[in-house]
Design an enzyme around this catalytic site. Structure first.
Site, PDB file in Angstrom:
ATOM      1  N   LYS A 118       0.878  -1.174   0.000  1.00 53.12           N
ATOM      2  CA  LYS A 118       0.000   0.000   0.000  1.00 53.12           C
ATOM      3  C   LYS A 118       0.911   1.219   0.000  1.00 53.12           C
ATOM      4  O   LYS A 118       1.424   1.638   1.040  1.00 53.12           O
ATOM      5  CB  LYS A 118      -0.881  -0.016   1.254  1.00 53.12           C
ATOM      6  N   GLY A 135       6.892   5.488   8.166  1.00 50.43           N
ATOM      7  CA  GLY A 135       6.023   6.664   8.236  1.00 50.43           C
ATOM      8  C   GLY A 135       6.177   7.333   9.586  1.00 50.43           C
ATOM      9  O   GLY A 135       7.253   7.303  10.188  1.00 50.43           O
ATOM     10  N   SER A 136       5.092   7.928  10.071  1.00 53.80           N
ATOM     11  CA  SER A 136       5.167   8.701  11.319  1.00 53.80           C
ATOM     12  C   SER A 136       5.031   7.783  12.544  1.00 53.80           C
ATOM     13  O   SER A 136       4.428   6.715  12.454  1.00 53.80           O
ATOM     14  CB  SER A 136       4.046   9.737  11.346  1.00 53.80           C
ATOM     15  N   THR A 146       1.201   6.958  13.275  1.00 56.47           N
ATOM     16  CA  THR A 146       0.578   5.944  12.406  1.00 56.47           C
ATOM     17  C   THR A 146       1.246   4.588  12.626  1.00 56.47           C
ATOM     18  O   THR A 146       0.572   3.560  12.608  1.00 56.47           O
ATOM     19  CB  THR A 146       0.668   6.378  10.920  1.00 56.47           C
ATOM     20  N   GLY A 147       2.547   4.602  12.882  1.00 59.25           N
ATOM     21  CA  GLY A 147       3.257   3.347  13.153  1.00 59.25           C
ATOM     22  C   GLY A 147       2.662   2.631  14.358  1.00 59.25           C
ATOM     23  O   GLY A 147       2.499   1.414  14.369  1.00 59.25           O
ATOM     24  N   GLU A 206       9.841   1.775  10.738  1.00 58.44           N
ATOM     25  CA  GLU A 206      10.855   2.818  10.553  1.00 58.44           C
ATOM     26  C   GLU A 206      10.119   4.150  10.613  1.00 58.44           C
ATOM     27  O   GLU A 206       9.331   4.461   9.730  1.00 58.44           O
ATOM     28  CB  GLU A 206      11.585   2.602   9.212  1.00 58.44           C
ATOM     29  N   CYS A 265      13.873  10.518   6.239  1.00 57.00           N
ATOM     30  CA  CYS A 265      13.822  10.012   7.623  1.00 57.00           C
ATOM     31  C   CYS A 265      15.159  10.215   8.316  1.00 57.00           C
ATOM     32  O   CYS A 265      15.218  10.511   9.501  1.00 57.00           O
ATOM     33  CB  CYS A 265      13.417   8.548   7.643  1.00 57.00           C
ATOM     34  N   GLU A 309      10.632  16.089  14.794  1.00 55.18           N
ATOM     35  CA  GLU A 309      10.948  15.960  13.370  1.00 55.18           C
ATOM     36  C   GLU A 309      10.081  16.945  12.584  1.00 55.18           C
ATOM     37  O   GLU A 309       8.854  16.856  12.596  1.00 55.18           O
ATOM     38  CB  GLU A 309      10.651  14.532  12.902  1.00 55.18           C
TER      39      GLU A 309
HETATM   40  O1  TXE Z   1       2.608  10.081   7.577  1.00 54.88           O
HETATM   41  P1  TXE Z   1       1.826   8.732   7.819  1.00 54.88           P
HETATM   42  P2  TXE Z   1       2.191  11.442   6.828  1.00 54.88           P
HETATM   43  C1  TXE Z   1       6.640  11.659   9.218  1.00 54.88           C
HETATM   44  C2  TXE Z   1       7.067  13.098   8.960  1.00 54.88           C
HETATM   45  C3  TXE Z   1       5.805  13.701   8.408  1.00 54.88           C
HETATM   46  C4  TXE Z   1       4.744  12.997   9.228  1.00 54.88           C
HETATM   47  C5  TXE Z   1       3.346  12.964   8.635  1.00 54.88           C
HETATM   48  O2  TXE Z   1       7.436  13.708  10.163  1.00 54.88           O
HETATM   49  O3  TXE Z   1       5.775  15.081   8.583  1.00 54.88           O
HETATM   50  O4  TXE Z   1       5.225  11.677   9.353  1.00 54.88           O
HETATM   51  O5  TXE Z   1       3.361  12.412   7.296  1.00 54.88           O
HETATM   52  C6  TXE Z   1      -0.146   5.272   5.516  1.00 54.88           C
HETATM   53  N1  TXE Z   1      -3.171   2.518   8.625  1.00 54.88           N
HETATM   54  N2  TXE Z   1       7.024  10.775   8.125  1.00 54.88           N
HETATM   55  O6  TXE Z   1       0.881  11.927   7.338  1.00 54.88           O
HETATM   56  O7  TXE Z   1       0.406   8.977   8.221  1.00 54.88           O
HETATM   57  C7  TXE Z   1      -0.149   6.397   4.508  1.00 54.88           C
HETATM   58  O8  TXE Z   1      -1.132   6.191   3.511  1.00 54.88           O
HETATM   59  C8  TXE Z   1      -2.237   2.110   7.752  1.00 54.88           C
HETATM   60  C9  TXE Z   1       8.323  10.146   8.260  1.00 54.88           C
HETATM   61  O9  TXE Z   1       2.272  11.238   5.377  1.00 54.88           O
HETATM   62  O10 TXE Z   1       2.634   7.937   8.764  1.00 54.88           O
HETATM   63  C10 TXE Z   1       1.270   6.300   3.977  1.00 54.88           C
HETATM   64  O11 TXE Z   1       1.307   5.244   3.027  1.00 54.88           O
HETATM   65  N3  TXE Z   1      -1.516   2.962   6.991  1.00 54.88           N
HETATM   66  C11 TXE Z   1       8.512   9.083   7.284  1.00 54.88           C
HETATM   67  C12 TXE Z   1       2.077   5.926   5.240  1.00 54.88           C
HETATM   68  O12 TXE Z   1       1.127   5.346   6.133  1.00 54.88           O
HETATM   69  C13 TXE Z   1      -1.740   4.281   7.143  1.00 54.88           C
HETATM   70  C14 TXE Z   1       7.902   9.174   5.955  1.00 54.88           C
HETATM   71  C15 TXE Z   1       2.775   7.102   5.934  1.00 54.88           C
HETATM   72  O13 TXE Z   1       1.806   8.015   6.366  1.00 54.88           O
HETATM   73  C16 TXE Z   1      -2.686   4.772   8.056  1.00 54.88           C
HETATM   74  C17 TXE Z   1       6.618   9.850   5.963  1.00 54.88           C
HETATM   75  C18 TXE Z   1      -3.423   3.824   8.821  1.00 54.88           C
HETATM   76  N4  TXE Z   1      -4.354   4.193   9.709  1.00 54.88           N
HETATM   77  C19 TXE Z   1       6.246  10.641   7.018  1.00 54.88           C
HETATM   78  N5  TXE Z   1      -2.679   6.129   8.001  1.00 54.88           N
HETATM   79  C20 TXE Z   1       9.853   8.393   7.290  1.00 54.88           C
HETATM   80  N6  TXE Z   1      10.115   7.625   8.353  1.00 54.88           N
HETATM   81  O14 TXE Z   1      10.632   8.492   6.359  1.00 54.88           O
HETATM   82  C21 TXE Z   1      -1.752   6.479   7.083  1.00 54.88           C
HETATM   83  N7  TXE Z   1      -1.183   5.365   6.546  1.00 54.88           N
END
Ligand code: TXE
Length: 483
Positions: free
Chosen positions: A177, A230-231, A234-235, A252, A286, A385
């Protein structure tokens, strides 16, 4: 301008599949805010279809494919990606807003991931264990089965390569996804995978919103392992959902990575690396080096040199291939500006900033890079971050304070240490609580071969390198009695 298709569908069982809902998501070009494509809006029904396809592959043709043949398919896929670098790089650049050369670098890195994991597929083996007389005990590494991969928008191709490349090499079938904000390249990469010989169901992509398709993937009882980038928020949600069916996860979750510069550092070597570590991909990395900790004796000089560099940085559309492109979307732009406003309201001053080209398209998400000096460790900008082109500089008096400041963070992903003193290099490397430490360099150009992941709020589990293959397998112990 690249002529991308205007409609993107899911990729399931090696064919394009329309969203069950019939709905789509507008794909926005971050350089000008225009809608240039539509993306299938996946829901639980699409995820279910993809999981069924993956399970069929895992129990069938893909599950029976030998490691050497899996490796050959990945190697062929890598060659196809290498041939398509220009196309994939341009698509990634338009979709994410990153400067064109970064899009091309990402496509090259993807080819390298497939090459690396193609070569590793038939080298993943277990051990024999000395045991009692009359027994032979061995371990074998088996794939989890069906793995889920939730990919963010900052480096779609690279993160796909490190996670899906390793999972497939280990023999898993994958359901991916990608992020709703940027994922077009991955649909094309999946088509190349089918061309390279991946059988139907080995790799499936369902596009859509995180709260819909992403959540459905995390909730699905047919998923045997999830890797998420991701964040932290959400993680946590993904891990909680996965726990409901005892599904292991690799997380991560970003960082607030320090670069620590001592008096004896080679500043000529350090300076361009310090700057690049925060401006690459407009700070949306990241492992961005977002805190620079500087020894008191060279603080003013180094801040001055950094300021000069920042003032020369230019921001423009992805196609202009400048130092920085736009941020990914309006939400991210707002987030970065909020952080800067809060810092200024709290008395911090912007020591230097770059400039956005005067004629950038009005709808783009542009932010000039900013350097803030003398930032105290209890400030939000030091702790959180930002995920934008914002670098904070903080002074330290001695090695003990440098280490304490480096570790004064809820995150622990990466650190850089700049010093010529070998014993100090190792003391710092051992004392810093992160998953990677770089001595007199930073990031190692992406480091396909280098295990990567964090501690604390940066997550757990390791991706990249050979180590990733252990995470995508489960260990079985076989004890045979033969007396
Ligand atoms: O992240 P999300 P967002 C951090 C960075 C950024 C912040 C917000 O600080 O400003 O997160 O970004 C999927 N169940 N990083 O809102 O929500 C979503 O569709 C399952 C750091 O974009 O974490 C996407 O595919 N999946 C980071 C992924 O999660 C879900 C990279 C990341 O989205 C979901 C990105 C759910 N309930 C953001 N909700 C890094 N570590 O490099 C969302 N997603």
């Amino acid at each position: 301008m690249l002529q991308a298709p205007s409609k993107y569908q899911h990729f399931i069982d090696n064919v394009a599949v329309a969203a069950a809902s019939g709905e789509s998501i507008a794909v926005v070009d971050p350089s000008d805010g225009s809608v240039f494509a539509q993306l299938a809006r996946g829901t639980a029904a699409d995820i279910d279809k993809a999981v069924i396809a993956a399970r069929r592959a895992a129990d069938g043709v893909w599950g029976k494919t030998t490691p050497v043949e899996r490796g050959r398919i990945l190697a062929r896929w890598g060659l196809l990606v290498a041939d398509a670098v220009a196309e994939l790089g341009a698509l990634e650049s338009r979709d994410t807003g990153k400067p064109l050369r970064q899009g091309l670098a990402d496509a090259n890195a993807l080819a390298r991931y497939f090459e690396f994991y193609g070569g590793a597929a038939d080298k993943l083996h277990g051990q024999t264990i000395p045991y009692q007389n009359g027994y032979t005990v061995l371990t074998i590494r088996e794939p989890h089965g069906v793995t889920g991969h939730i990919i963010p928008w900052n480096y779609p191709m690279q993160i796909f390569g490190r996670s899906v490349g390793a999972a497939l090499a280990a023999g898993n079938a994958c359901v991916v996804k990608p992020a709703e904000d940027a994922c077009l390249s991955l649909i094309r990469v999946a088509e190349l995978g089918a061309q390279a010989g991946l059988p139907p169901g080995a790799l499936n992509i369902v596009t859509g919103l995180g709260s819909e398709a992403g959540q459905a993937l995390a909730d699905h009882p047919g998923i045997d392992h999830i890797s998420f980038t991701g964040s932290p928020e959400t993680g946590k949600r993904v891990a909680q959902s996965a726990a409901a069916h005892h599904c292991p996860v690799t997380l991560e979750l970003g960082g607030k990575s320090p670069q620590i510069v001592f008096e004896d550092a080679d500043l000529d070597a350090a300076l361009p690396v310090l700057v690049n570590a925060i401006i690459q991909n407009c700070g949306q990395t990241c492992s961005a080096g977002s805190r620079v900790l500087i020894a008191a004796g060279i603080y003013d000089r180094l801040v001055g040199l950094l300021a000069e560099r920042f003032q020369a940085l230019r921001v423009g559309p992805s196609t202009s291939d400048l130092d920085l492109g736009p941020l990914i979307n309006e939400k991210q732009l707002h987030r970065v500006r909020e952080y800067l406003s809060a810092a200024q309201a709290g008395g911090l001053e912007i020591a230097a900033s770059g400039s956005v080209l005067p004629d950038v398209p009005g709808g783009g998400f542009y932010q000039a890079p900013a350097l803030l000096a003398s930032v105290p460790s209890d400030n939000l900008l030091f702790q959180q971050e930002v995920f934008g082109p914002v670098l904070v500089a903080t002074r330290f008096q001695d090695e003990a304070q440098a280490l304490a400041l480096a570790n004064d963070s809820p995150y622990g992903l990466v650190a850089g240490v700049w010093t010529r003193d070998g014993a100090r290099q190792m003391r710092m490397a051992r004392g810093i609580r992160t998953g990677q430490v770089f001595l007199n360099n930073y990031g190692a150009g992406g480091g396909v071969e280098l295990p990567f992941g964090g501690v604390k709020q940066s997550g757990y589990g390791r991706e990249k390198g050979f180590e990733a293959l252990y995470g995508f397998t489960t260990l079985k112990t076989i004890a045979m009695r033969h007396d």
